[in-house]
Every structure is written in C-alpha cells, then in structure tokens.
Write a protein that holds these residues in place. Structure first.
Motif, mmCIF file in Angstrom:
data_model
loop_
_atom_site.group_PDB
_atom_site.id
_atom_site.type_symbol
_atom_site.label_atom_id
_atom_site.label_comp_id
_atom_site.label_asym_id
_atom_site.label_seq_id
_atom_site.Cartn_x
_atom_site.Cartn_y
_atom_site.Cartn_z
ATOM 1 N N MET A 63 1.243 -1.010 -0.217
ATOM 2 C CA MET A 63 -0.662 0.441 0.007
ATOM 3 C C MET A 63 0.742 0.987 0.410
ATOM 4 S SD MET A 63 -3.396 -0.101 -0.187
ATOM 5 C CE MET A 63 -3.919 1.270 0.654
ATOM 6 N N GLN A 64 2.362 1.034 -0.651
ATOM 7 C CA GLN A 64 3.053 2.384 0.264
ATOM 8 C C GLN A 64 2.465 3.205 -1.058
ATOM 9 O OE1 GLN A 64 4.783 3.025 3.041
ATOM 10 N NE2 GLN A 64 3.189 1.114 4.252
ATOM 11 N N LYS A 65 2.758 3.006 -1.861
ATOM 12 C CA LYS A 65 3.136 3.878 -3.400
ATOM 13 C C LYS A 65 0.461 3.862 -3.377
ATOM 14 C CE LYS A 65 3.510 2.779 -8.261
ATOM 15 N NZ LYS A 65 3.884 2.217 -9.279
ATOM 16 N N PHE A 66 0.881 3.921 -2.895
ATOM 17 C CA PHE A 66 -0.870 4.398 -3.006
ATOM 18 C C PHE A 66 -1.277 4.926 -1.721
ATOM 19 C CE2 PHE A 66 -0.062 1.793 -7.367
ATOM 20 C CZ PHE A 66 -0.388 2.732 -8.097
ATOM 21 N N SER A 67 -0.949 4.951 -0.773
ATOM 22 C CA SER A 67 -1.867 5.042 0.453
ATOM 23 C C SER A 67 -1.478 6.742 0.505
ATOM 24 C CB SER A 67 -1.073 4.208 1.472
ATOM 25 O OG SER A 67 0.153 4.103 1.305
ATOM 26 N N VAL A 68 -2.603 6.703 1.513
ATOM 27 C CA VAL A 68 -2.097 8.158 2.116
ATOM 28 C C VAL A 68 -0.945 8.912 2.564
ATOM 29 C CG1 VAL A 68 -3.318 8.403 4.484
ATOM 30 C CG2 VAL A 68 -4.013 10.839 2.687
ATOM 31 N N ASN A 69 -0.594 9.250 2.469
ATOM 32 C CA ASN A 69 0.496 9.918 3.617
ATOM 33 C C ASN A 69 0.578 10.810 4.676
ATOM 34 O OD1 ASN A 69 0.549 13.042 2.906
ATOM 35 N ND2 ASN A 69 2.124 13.436 1.218
ATOM 36 N N LYS A 70 1.510 11.444 5.435
ATOM 37 C CA LYS A 70 0.867 11.910 6.581
ATOM 38 C C LYS A 70 0.146 13.264 6.790
ATOM 39 C CE LYS A 70 4.882 10.035 9.023
ATOM 40 N NZ LYS A 70 6.067 10.176 10.185
ATOM 41 N N SER A 71 0.046 13.816 5.375
ATOM 42 C CA SER A 71 -0.660 15.226 5.489
ATOM 43 C C SER A 71 -1.899 15.684 4.745
ATOM 44 C CB SER A 71 0.078 15.941 4.516
ATOM 45 O OG SER A 71 2.233 16.328 4.994
ATOM 46 N N GLY A 72 -1.808 13.798 4.631
ATOM 47 C CA GLY A 72 -3.564 13.617 4.066
ATOM 48 C C GLY A 72 -3.608 13.533 2.504
ATOM 49 N N PHE A 73 -2.021 13.423 1.446
ATOM 50 C CA PHE A 73 -2.112 13.536 0.219
ATOM 51 C C PHE A 73 -1.654 12.360 -0.298
ATOM 52 C CE2 PHE A 73 -1.555 17.474 0.830
ATOM 53 C CZ PHE A 73 -2.504 18.335 -0.286
ATOM 54 N N TYR A 74 -2.507 12.068 -1.311
ATOM 55 C CA TYR A 74 -2.118 10.526 -2.269
ATOM 56 C C TYR A 74 -1.918 11.149 -3.716
ATOM 57 C CZ TYR A 74 -6.536 8.327 0.218
ATOM 58 O OH TYR A 74 -6.810 7.680 1.318
ATOM 59 N N GLY A 75 -0.636 11.663 -3.879
ATOM 60 C CA GLY A 75 0.209 12.257 -4.880
ATOM 61 C C GLY A 75 -0.250 13.656 -4.488
ATOM 62 N N GLU A 76 -0.320 14.241 -5.863
ATOM 63 C CA GLU A 76 -0.241 15.360 -6.065
ATOM 64 C C GLU A 76 -2.382 15.815 -5.403
ATOM 65 O OE1 GLU A 76 -1.552 18.516 -9.188
ATOM 66 O OE2 GLU A 76 -1.497 16.222 -10.590
ATOM 67 N N PHE A 77 -3.104 14.956 -4.595
ATOM 68 C CA PHE A 77 -4.560 15.071 -3.899
ATOM 69 C C PHE A 77 -4.396 14.998 -2.661
ATOM 70 C CE2 PHE A 77 -4.456 13.485 -9.113
ATOM 71 C CZ PHE A 77 -4.857 14.480 -9.803
ATOM 72 N N GLY A 78 -5.306 15.508 -2.205
ATOM 73 C CA GLY A 78 -6.335 15.289 -1.098
ATOM 74 C C GLY A 78 -6.055 16.481 -0.143
ATOM 75 N N GLY A 79 -5.115 16.220 0.884
ATOM 76 C CA GLY A 79 -4.911 17.273 1.707
ATOM 77 C C GLY A 79 -6.415 17.736 3.113
ATOM 78 N N ALA A 80 -6.382 18.823 4.120
ATOM 79 C CA ALA A 80 -7.701 19.695 4.401
ATOM 80 C C ALA A 80 -7.827 20.418 3.988
ATOM 81 C CB ALA A 80 -7.841 18.849 5.687
ATOM 82 N N TYR A 81 -8.758 21.121 3.081
ATOM 83 C CA TYR A 81 -8.743 22.555 3.288
ATOM 84 C C TYR A 81 -10.083 22.721 4.170
ATOM 85 C CZ TYR A 81 -5.372 22.010 -0.113
ATOM 86 O OH TYR A 81 -3.819 21.640 -1.191
ATOM 87 N N ILE A 82 -10.033 23.608 5.361
ATOM 88 C CA ILE A 82 -11.327 23.458 5.648
ATOM 89 C C ILE A 82 -11.377 25.036 6.402
ATOM 90 C CG2 ILE A 82 -11.496 21.057 6.221
ATOM 91 C CD1 ILE A 82 -10.271 21.812 8.737
ATOM 92 N N PRO A 83 -12.545 25.346 6.508
ATOM 93 C CA PRO A 83 -12.977 26.906 7.274
ATOM 94 C C PRO A 83 -12.191 26.239 9.564
ATOM 95 C CG PRO A 83 -14.914 25.721 7.276
ATOM 96 C CD PRO A 83 -14.125 24.463 6.524
#
Length: 398
Positions: free
Chosen positions: A1-21
C-alpha cells in the motif's frame, strides 16, 4: 500500500489534504489524531466485526454470474454488496464511523446523501445507537428517491431538503458542512464517500476495505487464487470502489477498471464524468479533480444516477487515474440502463443505477477466456424503480 496510500499530510500524490474553515480545525484535527488509534484498537475491531457479521449480514456473497460469464467469455463474479442490510455497501462505513463517533464522545450525527442509501445507512445506525440524526439531501434527490426519504424518517432521522444550486449531492454536502461549522463540539459528520478533508478519504477507504478483504478469501475458496485479473466498480465519490480495490492496489497484475457517470455524454455539458471532464481544484475540503469553469466555479453535474451525480472525485481515485493505475471509463445513461435491464432479465438481479454503470463498463473491455473478473454490485435497485419504470420500453429491446 505504500505507493498508493495516504501520506501524513493526507495526500495521495498531489491530491487530498484538508482545506477547511478555521472553526472546523479542532474537529478535523481530533479525527486526524485519533482515527488510526481507534481503528487499530482491539475493542473497535471486535465491535466492528461483530456488527458487520450479526447486523449488516457480512460476508456478502461472491456470486459467479452465468449470464455475464457466458456473454463475455470469462469468469465474472459479482460481489453482492446489494445483499447487505439497508441494501448497499454504505452500511460498512456508517457502522464504523458511528463507533468512532461514540469513542470521541459525540452525541449528534449529520450526513449528506444523494441516492439516499448513505442517508438510510446513517439513519439506521443512529437508530441502533439511539443518537440524534440529521440528513441533508438535495430537493431534486428527495423527489427521485422518495422511498429512501420515507425510510430515513421512519428510522427517526430529520431529513432537510436543500434548495440551493442544482439541489443534488454537492448542495447537500455544502449544507452539511455549514451545519458542522455551527455545531462542532457535539456533532460528528459521517461522510459517505472517500471525499472531504483528511482523514475522511483514508478512514472511509479503510472501513470499506472489508470488501476487498472478503474478495481475497472468497476467491481462494472458489478459484484457489487470492487475486482476480480485473476489478470493476462504479465511482462517484468512490467508497465502494476504494473498498473493492484496497487490498489489491500494489498488485500490478490486478487491473482496475472504474466506471464514472457519463450522463448524456462527456462532451454534452450534462455529465458527471469528473475524471474525464474535470481539472485540479478544491471541493468540500480536499484537492482533487473537479468539474469547474476556467475561473474555478463548480459546474453542475448531471447523471441519471443520484449517487454518481457529484462534480468531484475521491482524491485516491484522482491519483489512480493520474498514475494510470486505474482505467476510467465514462458510461452514459442509456448504457447504464441497458446493463441494468439485462442483469435483471437474465440473472434475476435488479441492480442500483450506480452499479449498472460498472456492469456497462464490462462491454468496453476485451477479456481472455482465462480471466477472472470481480465486479462490485454496490447496491440494489429498489430505490431506482421509478426511474427504471419510466424507461421500461427499453425492456422490449432486450
């Protein structure tokens, strides 16, 4: 799962993250800090496994379709998520999330729903746990999924029709987020798809991964092999697809085919084929592919299927498409309807309109006689009967 799992910042490659109020930072940070510890705890695993088995009815069967196997000249198995309690894969996620919510001391649950299956599954577990439940649903979907609305109310949920925008899933999600902003202390938002700010995409995928875990065991029993040659699933937000592929992502021999809603055609202006028609943007708290104008305004999606009528895509699926790990096929309304009527007539199974998109995608792939294919039938078609009845003349063509 390393290649396609989420990283510590919540990203899959360039996609993901947490953009919240800012007001939601505490809620989301609390989830980020605690979800893995909760999911990996023995008490959670025990409670989750017990409810999946005794309440939801798992494991769901892996059924060898004689009709589809004969038509496509290979072995095609259907993973029967339609046979779960409440009629879809959604119950896997809602059971898991309400157990998490209880461990976090939350007393009120909110949710968004399109086709109504996630709303019903959320209302169901709230009734089970005797927790207050509010479900946001676009008025367009309220009208085309009237039976599910009545089920939610019968289960004790408050259903709030949303009249903004296109009055569908996107707009219901907007309203649910507004509610969460107003009630961050006591409320847990059960997101139904692999969308939203981190950790939701990863958390939902993990809770749905019971699907691929069972596929591995069932294929060993039936075919003496743990992996298929192909996996097929429909994808809107993407939770059933994420669950289907979770344990096979790093196995390059397993081909992944995702079917998204082409609507009236990818280039028609009436589509929900986000991977084909979208571009990188931010929606509902994460960076992913989004259907939008050049200046970043969300484009209203269209699909005959309420559950796929969403202008974004889970960041894991955006990553799989960008890295070519998954083949994504856009299926138009007519193709999905034809596939649904065929499965009904020749296999005695009425599929959800969402699942019908995955069934139609089988027609776009050339299989070898030795291929073993698993397609996740994400839900049953009870909720879509009015739509099917409106297109009943299609039956005459089969």
């Amino acid at each position: 799962m390393q290649k396609f799992s989420v990283n510590k910042s919540g990203f899959y490659g360039e996609f993901g993250g947490a953009y919240i109020p800012e007001i939601l930072h505490g809620c989301v940070a609390e989830l980020q800090d605690s979800y893995l510890e909760i999911l990996e705890s023995e008490s959670f695993k025990k409670d989750f496994a017990r409810l999946l088995q005794d309440y939801a009815g798992r494991p769901s069967p892996l059924y060898l379709s004689g009709y589809l196997s004969g038509k496509h000249g290979c072995k095609i198995y259907l993973k029967r998520e339609d046979l779960n309690h409440t009629g879809a894969h959604k119950i896997n996620n809602t059971i898991g999330q309400i157990l998490i919510a209880r461990r976090l001391g939350k007393t009120r649950i909110i949710a968004e729903t399109g086709a109504g299956q996630h709303g019903v599954a959320t209302a169901t577990v709230c009734a089970l746990m005797q927790m207050k439940c509010v479900v946001y649903m676009g008025r367009t979907d309220v009208e085309r999924q009237a039976v599910n609305v009545k089920k939610m109310k019968m289960l004790g949920a408050t259903v709030v029709p949303v009249t903004s925008g296109n009055r569908t899933l996107k707009d219901a999600t907007n309203e649910a987020i507004r509610d969460w902003c107003c009630n961050p202390a006591d409320t847990h938002y059960i997101i139904g798809s692999t969308v939203g700010p981190h950790p939701y995409p990863d958390m939902v995928a993990r809770l749905q991964s019971v699907i691929s875990e069972e596929i591995r065991k069932q294929l060993m029993e039936k075919e003496n092999r743990a992996a298929p040659d192909y996996l097929f699933a429909c994808v809107g937000g993407g939770s059933n697809a994420a669950g289907t592929i979770y344990h096979f992502l790093d196995d390059d021999d397993v081909k992944i085919v995702l079917a998204e809603a082409g609507g009236k055609g990818v280039d028609s202006g009436e589509t929900a084929a986000t991977i084909h028609a979208g571009s990188v943007g931010i929606i509902h708290g994460c960076k992913t592919l989004v259907m939008q104008t050049e200046d970043g305004q969300i484009t209203e999606p269209y699909s005959i299927s309420a559950g796929l009528d969403y202008p974004g895509i889970g960041p894991i699926h955006a990553h799989l498409a960008a890295t070519k790990r998954a083949q994504v096929i856009a299926i138009n309304d007519d193709e999905a309807l034809q596939a649904a009527f065929e499965l009904t007539r020749f296999d005695g199974i009425i599929p959800a309109l969402e699942s019908a998109h995955a069934l139609a995608a089988l027609n776009k792939v050339a299989f070898k006689p030795s291929d073993v294919v698993v397609l996740t039938l994400s839900g049953r078609g009870d909720k879509d009967l009015d739509t099917y009845f409106n297109y009943e003349p299609t039956l005459q063509q089969i």
